[in-house]
Scaffold this motif. Structure first.
Motif, PDB file in Angstrom:
ATOM      1  N   VAL A  43       0.839  -1.203   0.000  1.00  0.00           N
ATOM      2  CA  VAL A  43       0.000   0.000   0.000  1.00  0.00           C
ATOM      3  C   VAL A  43       0.872   1.250   0.000  1.00  0.00           C
ATOM      4  N   THR A  44       1.831   1.317   0.918  1.00  0.00           N
ATOM      5  CA  THR A  44       2.695   2.499   0.988  1.00  0.00           C
ATOM      6  C   THR A  44       3.689   2.539  -0.178  1.00  0.00           C
ATOM      7  N   LEU A  45       4.119   1.366  -0.636  1.00  0.00           N
ATOM      8  CA  LEU A  45       5.001   1.354  -1.803  1.00  0.00           C
ATOM      9  C   LEU A  45       4.282   1.846  -3.054  1.00  0.00           C
ATOM     10  N   LEU A  46       2.975   1.624  -3.112  1.00  0.00           N
ATOM     11  CA  LEU A  46       2.200   2.057  -4.270  1.00  0.00           C
ATOM     12  C   LEU A  46       2.011   3.571  -4.292  1.00  0.00           C
ATOM     13  N   VAL A  47       1.748   4.169  -3.150  1.00  0.00           N
ATOM     14  CA  VAL A  47       1.429   5.599  -3.109  1.00  0.00           C
ATOM     15  C   VAL A  47       2.658   6.468  -2.900  1.00  0.00           C
ATOM     16  N   GLY A  48       3.792   5.891  -2.481  1.00  0.00           N
ATOM     17  CA  GLY A  48       4.974   6.698  -2.182  1.00  0.00           C
ATOM     18  C   GLY A  48       5.530   7.458  -3.373  1.00  0.00           C
ATOM     19  N   PRO A  49       5.977   6.770  -4.438  1.00  0.00           N
ATOM     20  CA  PRO A  49       6.522   7.504  -5.594  1.00  0.00           C
ATOM     21  C   PRO A  49       5.531   8.460  -6.260  1.00  0.00           C
ATOM     22  N   PRO A  50       4.240   8.090  -6.449  1.00  0.00           N
ATOM     23  CA  PRO A  50       3.322   9.085  -7.029  1.00  0.00           C
ATOM     24  C   PRO A  50       3.145  10.332  -6.165  1.00  0.00           C
ATOM     25  N   LEU A  51       3.088  10.170  -4.844  1.00  0.00           N
ATOM     26  CA  LEU A  51       3.005  11.345  -3.982  1.00  0.00           C
ATOM     27  C   LEU A  51       4.242  12.226  -4.141  1.00  0.00           C
ATOM     28  N   ALA A  52       5.397  11.586  -4.252  1.00  0.00           N
ATOM     29  CA  ALA A  52       6.614  12.365  -4.492  1.00  0.00           C
ATOM     30  C   ALA A  52       6.557  13.055  -5.848  1.00  0.00           C
ATOM     31  N   GLY A  53       5.990  12.390  -6.856  1.00  0.00           N
ATOM     32  CA  GLY A  53       5.853  13.024  -8.170  1.00  0.00           C
ATOM     33  C   GLY A  53       4.923  14.225  -8.136  1.00  0.00           C
ATOM     34  N   ILE A  54       3.828  14.112  -7.380  1.00  0.00           N
ATOM     35  CA  ILE A  54       2.927  15.261  -7.236  1.00  0.00           C
ATOM     36  C   ILE A  54       3.641  16.421  -6.569  1.00  0.00           C
ATOM     37  N   LEU A  55       4.447  16.123  -5.561  1.00  0.00           N
ATOM     38  CA  LEU A  55       5.200  17.171  -4.871  1.00  0.00           C
ATOM     39  C   LEU A  55       6.175  17.863  -5.824  1.00  0.00           C
ATOM     40  N   ILE A  56       6.811  17.085  -6.706  1.00  0.00           N
ATOM     41  CA  ILE A  56       7.745  17.677  -7.670  1.00  0.00           C
ATOM     42  C   ILE A  56       6.998  18.510  -8.702  1.00  0.00           C
ATOM     43  N   ASP A  57       5.844  18.024  -9.173  1.00  0.00           N
ATOM     44  CA  ASP A  57       5.079  18.767 -10.179  1.00  0.00           C
ATOM     45  C   ASP A  57       4.596  20.104  -9.630  1.00  0.00           C
ATOM     46  N   ARG A  58       4.258  20.152  -8.363  1.00  0.00           N
ATOM     47  CA  ARG A  58       3.722  21.390  -7.786  1.00  0.00           C
ATOM     48  C   ARG A  58       4.810  22.373  -7.366  1.00  0.00           C
ATOM     49  N   THR A  59       5.928  21.868  -6.912  1.00  0.00           N
ATOM     50  CA  THR A  59       6.989  22.754  -6.412  1.00  0.00           C
ATOM     51  C   THR A  59       8.118  22.940  -7.422  1.00  0.00           C
ATOM     52  N   GLY A  60       8.314  21.953  -8.296  1.00  0.00           N
ATOM     53  CA  GLY A  60       9.422  22.019  -9.234  1.00  0.00           C
ATOM     54  C   GLY A  60      10.771  21.768  -8.611  1.00  0.00           C
ATOM     55  N   GLN A  61      10.825  21.276  -7.389  1.00  0.00           N
ATOM     56  CA  GLN A  61      12.069  21.027  -6.660  1.00  0.00           C
ATOM     57  C   GLN A  61      12.128  19.565  -6.229  1.00  0.00           C
ATOM     58  N   TYR A  62      13.290  18.966  -6.442  1.00  0.00           N
ATOM     59  CA  TYR A  62      13.478  17.574  -6.056  1.00  0.00           C
ATOM     60  C   TYR A  62      13.893  17.413  -4.599  1.00  0.00           C
ATOM     61  N   PHE A  63      14.574  18.390  -4.041  1.00  0.00           N
ATOM     62  CA  PHE A  63      15.142  18.200  -2.706  1.00  0.00           C
ATOM     63  C   PHE A  63      14.058  18.047  -1.646  1.00  0.00           C
ATOM     64  N   GLN A  64      12.867  18.594  -1.901  1.00  0.00           N
ATOM     65  CA  GLN A  64      11.792  18.453  -0.921  1.00  0.00           C
ATOM     66  C   GLN A  64      11.336  16.997  -0.796  1.00  0.00           C
ATOM     67  N   VAL A  65      11.480  16.233  -1.866  1.00  0.00           N
ATOM     68  CA  VAL A  65      11.161  14.803  -1.806  1.00  0.00           C
ATOM     69  C   VAL A  65      12.103  14.089  -0.855  1.00  0.00           C
ATOM     70  N   PHE A  66      13.387  14.381  -0.961  1.00  0.00           N
ATOM     71  CA  PHE A  66      14.365  13.738  -0.080  1.00  0.00           C
ATOM     72  C   PHE A  66      14.159  14.166   1.375  1.00  0.00           C
ATOM     73  N   LEU A  67      13.751  15.399   1.587  1.00  0.00           N
ATOM     74  CA  LEU A  67      13.486  15.859   2.946  1.00  0.00           C
ATOM     75  C   LEU A  67      12.276  15.144   3.547  1.00  0.00           C
ATOM     76  N   ALA A  68      11.232  14.966   2.748  1.00  0.00           N
ATOM     77  CA  ALA A  68      10.049  14.255   3.235  1.00  0.00           C
ATOM     78  C   ALA A  68      10.376  12.795   3.525  1.00  0.00           C
ATOM     79  N   CYS A  69      11.184  12.169   2.674  1.00  0.00           N
ATOM     80  CA  CYS A  69      11.584  10.777   2.916  1.00  0.00           C
ATOM     81  C   CYS A  69      12.416  10.659   4.189  1.00  0.00           C
ATOM     82  N   SER A  70      13.219  11.653   4.465  1.00  0.00           N
ATOM     83  CA  SER A  70      14.022  11.636   5.687  1.00  0.00           C
ATOM     84  C   SER A  70      13.135  11.619   6.927  1.00  0.00           C
ATOM     85  N   VAL A  71      12.092  12.426   6.912  1.00  0.00           N
ATOM     86  CA  VAL A  71      11.182  12.474   8.062  1.00  0.00           C
ATOM     87  C   VAL A  71      10.434  11.155   8.232  1.00  0.00           C
TER      88      VAL A  71
END
Length: 540
Positions: free
Chosen positions: A441-469
């Motif tokens: 379940v989490t493996l399915l939604v993890g990368p798409p949620l990160a993709g949505i975050l990149i599409d809205r912000t245009g920044q990749y580093f925020q994905v790595f920060l969210a994964c860290s948390v």
């Protein structure tokens, strides 16, 4: 005359008694020898002499912790290299898939997300196939499915078709190859199980080390379609690996079809009405789910429940950095080959670190402490993702890859060992099946949620920060949960009352099903036993 006849009768009686005693003594000697032979067979794994009257079973293999088990270990390493590491290497073709299908980051990220999710969610179906056909046939079936899925992906014309071929079909093939390989390895190794699991986990590192180089070379020479076709042929090697996974016990007589298990319903006998058929199907599904997914362990075993929840939350951000590392580097001007080199360095670090980690954590001192080492490494792994926030330069990303790889080595080496410490080995397949479904379940939604975050912000580093948390918080949860459960169990044991949610008592050494263990006393033990007048016999 009477006295002489009486003496003759007494002598005949004594003679008859002696003649009847001799066979009894002979039988006792034979039984003792047979017992010694059985003990030798159980301890030496069939290397000792077979007892009289027994016949060799064709297709049987040697006992765990040696012999053919090393071949199975090498095959498992290759299977893990071709399955678990493959979704992370899809990032090499990430930009090409976006340009080919005019897809966004979120839409493209569904390809490795579905592949990884199906890899874990197919656990219950895999358990049914393993029970029905065995580990060998199931691994070979997975190799055929994964190879056919990747080959079909090279002929797709839309991103939706790629979801089905590369995501569902290939992911299901990965599941059928990966989970039976891990299961049969746990049966082949008992005393060296921690070492075997650590060595098998190097397969993921081997795949991370070689597949990026192979994918980058194929991408340069053949493009993404030709690369997918060749990679499909490479995945067929799972069939070869599955062919060497001989069962410990020769396959018995196959039973009736799965749908015919259990007593027939009265409605079926009287007319096979639709209602009776539905009841039969539902009862079968309920029985299959209860058997192949350890819901009882999740409800009664608090340690397994805490571990399953922590791992499920961890998977939300554990694999996402591997998917977006190459796009993150190439988006800031790094060459494709140099970005793929980062994944290869990550694989090399895992290959170098995991074998000594397996030897180290196999020492008796770490018995019962595997979960704390696992959680500490997971905490370091989560915090290392924040290094990418410093910048996209090669030195920064190289530091990140080294730190991530070191912690990932410990996490990968102990993940299945902790699960085997938490549940009985006989319940390991069903426990792994439920855990895999929860992870999916989490493996399915993890990368798409990160993709949505990149599409809205245009920044990749925020994905790595969210994964860290996410990953760091799961590590803290595991530490606190198991520490509290350990203290609770200690208080319950001091009071002489078993914990209500604790797992039922099990032997100190989990042995594979249908394998026997016998303990033969040494000379010192025999002397002590004779002095105290007590004889101890341990047989399990």
């Amino acid at each position: 005359m009477t006295r002489r006849n009486g003496n003759r009768g007494a002598s005949e009686c004594c003679l008859r008694m002696e003649t009847t005693r001799v066979p009894e003594q002979a039988n006792g000697v034979d039984q003792e020898r047979a017992g010694e032979a059985n003990v030798c067979d159980s301890e030496e794994g069939g290397k000792g002499r077979e007892p009289r009257g027994s016949t060799a079973v064709p297709g049987a293999v040697e006992a765990p912790d040696g012999g053919w088990g090393w071949v199975v270990l090498v095959a498992t390493i290759m299977v893990l290299a071709l399955t678990l590491a493959f979704p992370s290497c899809v990032g090499i073709f990430y930009t090409d898939l976006q340009n080919e299908f005019h897809a966004t980051n979120s839409e493209t990220s569904w390809v490795p997300s579905i592949m990884t999710s199906v890899l874990h969610a197919g656990g219950p179906f895999c358990s049914v196939l393993v029970e029905r056909f065995g580990c060998r046939a199931t691994v070979m079936l997975g190799g055929v499915l994964s190879g056919a899925g990747m080959a079909a992906s090279s002929f797709t014309h839309s991103i939706t078709q790629l979801y089905i071929t590369a995501g569902v079909i290939t992911g299901l093939g990965f599941c059928f190859s990966f989970q039976p390989a891990v299961t049969i390895l746990g049966h082949y190794f008992v005393r060296r199980r921690t070492f075997a699991n650590a060595m098998s986990s190097t397969g993921t590192a081997l795949g991370l080390c070689t597949l990026p180089f192979l994918g980058n070379y194929l991408h340069t020479e053949l493009g993404w379609r030709g690369s997918f076709l060749v990679l499909g042929a490479v995945l067929l090697n799972c069939c070869v690996c599955g062919a060497v996974m001989r069962p410990l016990k020769p396959p018995g007589r196959r039973g009736p079809p799965l749908m015919n298990h259990g007593p027939p319903q009265p409605e079926e006998e009287n007319g096979r009405k639709l209602k009776g058929r539905l009841r039969t199907v539902l009862s079968f599904l309920v029985a299959a789910v209860g058997k192949h997914m350890a819901f009882d362990q999740f409800c009664r075993n608090s340690h397994y429940r805490a571990y399953a929840i922590g791992i499920t939350w961890m998977m939300l951000g554990f694999v996402v950095p591997l998917v977006y590392l190459v796009p993150y580097a190439t988006a800031h001007g790094m060459e494709q080959g140099r970005a793929a080199l980062l994944l290869s360095i990550l694989g090399i670090v895992n290959i170098v670190v995991r074998p000594p980690v397996g030897v180290l954590f196999n020492f008796p001192w770490f018995k019962g402490r595997h979960i704390y080492v696992f959680a500490a490494a997971l905490l370091v792994n989560g915090l290392s993702n924040s290094i990418c926030c410093i910048g996209p330069g090669f030195p920064v990303l190289l530091t990140y890859v080294l730190t991530y790889g070191l912690s990932m080595s410990v996490v990968g080496s102990l993940m299945f060992t902790v699960l085997m410490d938490t549940v009985e080995m006989s319940r390991f397949p069903s426990s792994l099946g439920l855990l895999a479904v929860m992870e999916s379940v989490t493996l399915l939604v993890g990368p798409p949620l990160a993709g949505i975050l990149i599409d809205r912000t245009g920044q990749y580093f925020q994905v790595f920060l969210a994964c860290s948390v996410v990953v760091a918080s799961s590590a803290v949860f595991l530490m606190v949960s198991f520490y509290w459960l350990g203290k609770r169990d200690q208080r319950a044991s001091k009071q002489g009352q078993p914990s209500a949610a604790a797992e039922p008592a099990r032997p100190a050494a989990d042995v594979a099903p249908q394998c026997q263990y016998s303990s033969v006393p040494t000379e010192g033990d025999k002397d002590k036993a004779s002095d105290s007048g007590t004889e101890y016999i341990t047989s399990l």
